[in-house]
Design a protein around this motif. Structure first.
Motif, short mmCIF file in Angstrom:
data_model
loop_
_atom_site.label_atom_id
_atom_site.label_comp_id
_atom_site.label_asym_id
_atom_site.label_seq_id
_atom_site.Cartn_x
_atom_site.Cartn_y
_atom_site.Cartn_z
N ASP A 72 0.81 -1.23 0.00
CA ASP A 72 0.00 0.00 0.00
C ASP A 72 0.84 1.28 0.00
O ASP A 72 0.31 2.36 -0.23
N ALA A 73 2.13 1.15 0.26
CA ALA A 73 3.00 2.33 0.33
C ALA A 73 3.51 2.68 -1.07
O ALA A 73 3.91 1.81 -1.84
N ALA A 74 3.50 3.95 -1.38
CA ALA A 74 3.99 4.41 -2.68
C ALA A 74 5.50 4.18 -2.76
O ALA A 74 6.23 4.51 -1.82
N PRO A 75 5.99 3.61 -3.87
CA PRO A 75 7.44 3.41 -4.03
C PRO A 75 8.19 4.73 -3.83
O PRO A 75 7.78 5.77 -4.32
N GLY A 76 9.26 4.66 -3.05
CA GLY A 76 10.07 5.84 -2.79
C GLY A 76 9.59 6.69 -1.63
O GLY A 76 10.31 7.58 -1.19
N SER A 77 8.39 6.42 -1.13
CA SER A 77 7.86 7.20 -0.01
C SER A 77 8.61 6.85 1.27
O SER A 77 9.26 5.81 1.36
N GLN A 78 8.48 7.72 2.27
CA GLN A 78 9.11 7.45 3.57
C GLN A 78 8.57 6.15 4.16
O GLN A 78 9.32 5.37 4.72
N GLN A 79 7.27 5.92 3.99
CA GLN A 79 6.66 4.70 4.50
C GLN A 79 7.27 3.46 3.82
O GLN A 79 7.61 2.48 4.48
N SER A 80 7.43 3.53 2.51
CA SER A 80 8.03 2.42 1.78
C SER A 80 9.47 2.17 2.23
O SER A 80 9.88 1.02 2.41
N GLU A 81 10.21 3.23 2.41
CA GLU A 81 11.61 3.10 2.85
C GLU A 81 11.69 2.50 4.25
O GLU A 81 12.60 1.72 4.56
N THR A 82 10.74 2.85 5.11
CA THR A 82 10.70 2.27 6.45
C THR A 82 10.41 0.78 6.37
O THR A 82 11.06 -0.03 7.05
N PHE A 83 9.44 0.39 5.55
CA PHE A 83 9.15 -1.03 5.38
C PHE A 83 10.36 -1.78 4.82
O PHE A 83 10.66 -2.90 5.24
N LYS A 84 11.07 -1.18 3.89
CA LYS A 84 12.27 -1.82 3.34
C LYS A 84 13.28 -2.12 4.44
O LYS A 84 13.86 -3.21 4.49
N MET A 85 13.49 -1.15 5.33
CA MET A 85 14.44 -1.31 6.42
C MET A 85 13.96 -2.42 7.38
O MET A 85 14.74 -3.29 7.78
#
Length: 180
Positions: A72-85
């Motif tokens: 559900d997080a837009a690629p490149g968004s802060q939320q997406s980057e947090t999920f990646k981590m």
């Protein structure tokens, strides 16, 4: 440390360091047990195996939940980057070490206690192999999410969330009941 974000490099480095210490302590405990050779060595190894399996299962059950929200997080968004981590740390710090320890100690137990004999044990090892394939699938998904190349929707990840649960149920029944 006020103002430090968990997506910064510092907390990740400290988490890796703590994980390395925990794995080192686990390895030292194993080496100590094998050097000491207590009468109940089998029970010690079994207890450590169960601890590793619980850790592995926790990670296998949590990872697809992260994927569901990550879709559900837009690629490149802060939320997406947090999920990646979060996904990468879960994979590297908990999931991979727990899987390896589970396999090593489980194979030791299968050999030392059962001589790799018994239909229930063969079925259990096969189910653990399937669980490892799920692990590999999740590992590849982490890499795809890291590259913003996830091609799966949240429904797929909800279904994939069931695979470790079903395999865990089969494995526990095989180990406890030993039906054949």
């Amino acid at each position: 440390m006020m103002g430090e974000r968990q997506t910064d490099g510092g907390p990740g480095e400290r988490a890796r360091f703590r994980a390395a210490i925990a794995i080192g302590a686990f390895a030292a405990l194993l080496i100590g047990l094998f050097a000491w050779q207590p009468d109940d060595l089998y029970l010690w190894i079994k207890a450590l195996h169960v601890i590793a399996v619980i850790s592995w299962m926790a990670a296998l059950l949590y990872m697809p939940r992260l994927f569901i929200y990550h879709t559900d997080a837009a690629p490149g968004s802060q939320q997406s980057e947090t999920f990646k981590m979060m996904e990468l740390r879960l994979l590297k710090v908990i999931m991979n070490p727990a899987m390896m320890i589970s396999w090593v100690l489980g194979l030791y137990l299968a050999w030392s206690a059962y001589g790799f004999g018994g239909g229930w044990l063969h079925a259990k090892i096969f189910c653990v192999f399937l669980l490892t394939l799920v692990h590999v699938r999740f590992s590849r998904a982490v890499k795809a999410f890291q590259r913003d190349e996830n091609r799966r929707n949240a429904r797929y990840w909800r279904l994939m969330n069931e695979a470790p649960t079903l395999l865990m149920i089969l494995i526990v029944i095989l180990v406890v009941v030993k039906p054949f």
